[in-house]
Design an enzyme around this catalytic site. Structure first.
Site, mmCIF file in Angstrom:
data_model
loop_
_atom_site.group_PDB
_atom_site.id
_atom_site.type_symbol
_atom_site.label_atom_id
_atom_site.label_comp_id
_atom_site.label_asym_id
_atom_site.label_seq_id
_atom_site.Cartn_x
_atom_site.Cartn_y
_atom_site.Cartn_z
ATOM 1 C CG HIS A 160 10.843 8.312 2.515
ATOM 2 N ND1 HIS A 160 9.801 8.632 3.366
ATOM 3 C CD2 HIS A 160 11.372 9.490 2.123
ATOM 4 C CE1 HIS A 160 9.722 9.946 3.486
ATOM 5 N NE2 HIS A 160 10.661 10.489 2.724
ATOM 6 C CG ASP A 186 11.801 15.675 8.850
ATOM 7 O OD1 ASP A 186 12.789 16.174 8.269
ATOM 8 O OD2 ASP A 186 10.852 15.151 8.239
ATOM 9 N NE ARG A 200 16.465 20.046 4.079
ATOM 10 C CZ ARG A 200 16.002 18.821 3.718
ATOM 11 N NH1 ARG A 200 15.161 18.177 4.495
ATOM 12 N NH2 ARG A 200 16.385 18.270 2.606
ATOM 13 C CB SER A 249 14.950 15.063 6.002
ATOM 14 O OG SER A 249 13.571 15.064 5.739
ATOM 15 C CE LYS A 275 10.112 12.222 6.323
ATOM 16 N NZ LYS A 275 11.003 13.370 6.249
HETATM 17 N N1 URA Z 1 11.980 13.447 1.495
HETATM 18 C C1 URA Z 1 12.149 13.749 2.803
HETATM 19 O O1 URA Z 1 11.460 13.206 3.655
HETATM 20 N N2 URA Z 1 13.087 14.620 3.148
HETATM 21 C C2 URA Z 1 13.875 15.227 2.242
HETATM 22 O O2 URA Z 1 14.717 16.016 2.623
HETATM 23 C C3 URA Z 1 13.700 14.930 0.879
HETATM 24 C C4 URA Z 1 12.732 14.026 0.519
#
Ligand code: URA
Length: 434
Positions: free
Chosen positions: A82, A161, A168, A183, A187
């Protein structure tokens, strides 16, 4: 639930209990807290922060707002990567099929564009017919069958999320270490991972502009992920210039295909290789990074990841013929405008923030929750810092919906570049590994 006392408590810098955070996340997910109250709470968190216990509670509450994936036993480790967000960042698109070919299972759950940064889901949805809305059963079945699936938060998976992320994005509350940590890890923890590699960005287009802030964010994510049982490492990556030469949803998919075919830009290729190599070492599939890098290079050169890509997008409903036909086109936006350099010298700056703003304002990103993405707009053929340039050469191409938009984007593109007589000092792309 009466949410007001929690907003007040956070506004005044108090520490919330885990149960209060769980209740708030559950109530917001169920539609019992209005957006304006949650927006006020997020802003209070932005200024006051969350401590380690609160961040953990928020992360787990968000993970548990939906289903958590349960995979059948299988020798293939479950891994993912990620990024904290960037401009021109198409690493996930290349990495996901590559990892499947390296013998991993990759149930990748990504996000949409946030602020000026692009999002993997928006990029994937520029592919004709492709869906990213995969129910948990489908995500598991596809990952088991072909090794990889790329989906997003849904009503069933990490719905908290999905809602908070969109809020956000339009309330200036993205660049917060606890909110980004929660966040991302909500995930990743919902995927049931064995190992995770993080790309944590710093620089003009990153949410954490300084390297020190990025390191703090990386520690926050790595330590909580490890505490939750996921073997995690992080790369600190410079995001002051766009990655690759293209920014914009479809334009990035096309550049990702070039990477899978071995003709992609060197910086993206490096990031893909380092992420994959790290996961090979983290999971014990390779003994040492040097050997792992060779394994990755051989796999890419075999062409298998490019074929896996076709299998992946077909499994997610893409029209493969329409995709191949789209790939052959020089451009798919109604207007293309080349922007020319006005001096000889070297590119010493190509500001990723300005490029990200241009792409967003062309329609490639969102201004409000209701904004509709224009998949084919953006910038490509960008020159990169360190490259020589002559007056009249192309600095970059604007892909726009109207001529007027293209003209104004071209003026802004010039402002993103600095050209000087001497080449810049070379900065490493990956500055640290945690
Ligand atoms: N990627 C995400 O999944 N969440 C964030 O808050 C920032 C980047």
């Amino acid at each position: 639930m009466n949410f007001l006392p929690l907003i007040e408590a956070k506004r005044d810098g108090q520490v919330l209990e885990a149960a209060q955070i769980q209740q708030a996340v559950a109530a917001y997910t169920a539609g019992q807290i209005p957006d304006y109250q949650m927006a006020a709470f997020l802003m209070a968190v932005f200024f006051r922060g969350l401590d380690g216990g609160e961040t953990r509670a928020l992360t787990l509450a968000m993970r548990d707002s939906g289903e958590v994936l349960k995979f059948p036993p299988d020798p293939r480790p479950i891994v993912d990567k990620h990024s904290t967000g960037g401009v021109g960042d198409k690493v996930s698109l290349v990495l996901a099929p590559l990892l499947a070919c390296l013998g991993f299972r990759v149930p990748m759950i990504s996000g949409r564009g946030l602020g000026i940064t692009g999002g993997t889901l928006d990029k994937l949805e520029s592919i004709p017919g492709l869906t990213t809305q995969l129910a948990p059963d489908r995500l598991i079945a596809q990952t088991q069958k072909i090794g990889v699936a790329m989906g997003g938060q849904t009503a069933n998976m990490i719905p908290a999320d999905k809602l908070l992320y969109a809020l956000r994005d339009v309330t200036a509350t993205v660049p917060s270490i606890p909110l980004i940590t929660a966040s991302i890890l909500s995930k990743k923890l919902a995927e049931g991972l064995d190992a995770l590699i993080m790309e944590v960005k710093f620089g003009s287009a990153a949410f954490m502009t300084s390297r020190d802030q990025a390191r703090d964010l990386a520690w926050s994510i790595v330590s909580l992920a490890i505490e939750c049982g996921v073997m995690t490492r992080a790369l600190l990556v410079d995001m002051s210039a766009p990655h690759g030469r293209a920014a914009g949803n479809w334009l990035e998919v096309r550049e990702a295909i070039h990477c899978l075919e071995g003709t992609g830009p060197a910086d993206v290729q490096t990031l893909v290789t380092e992420c994959a190599a790290s996961l090979l070492v983290q999971t014990g599939k390779s003994h040492g990074l040097a050997a792992a890098r060779q394994t990755v290079a051989a796999c890419l050169a075999s062409g298998a990841p490019r074929r896996k890509w076709d299998e992946l997008i077909t499994a997610q409903g893409a029209d493969l013929d329409a995709f191949q036909a789209k790939l052959q086109l020089d451009h798919t936006a109604p207007v293309v405008r080349e922007c020319f350099a006005e001096a000889d010298g070297f590119v010493v700056r190509c500001d990723a923030r300005i490029i990200g703003e241009i792409v967003r304002d062309l329609g490639g990103g969102r201004m409000t929750k209701a904004s509709v993405i224009q998949p084919d707009v953006g910038v490509d053929a960008l020159l990169k810092p360190g490259e020589p340039v002559r007056s009249g050469e192309v600095l970059g191409r604007i892909h726009a919906t109207t001529l007027e938009q293209a003209e104004s984007a071209c003026v802004r593109l010039h402002a993103a570049f600095t050209i000087a007589a001497q080449p810049p000092f070379e900065h490493p792309l990956i500055v640290e590994t945690l």
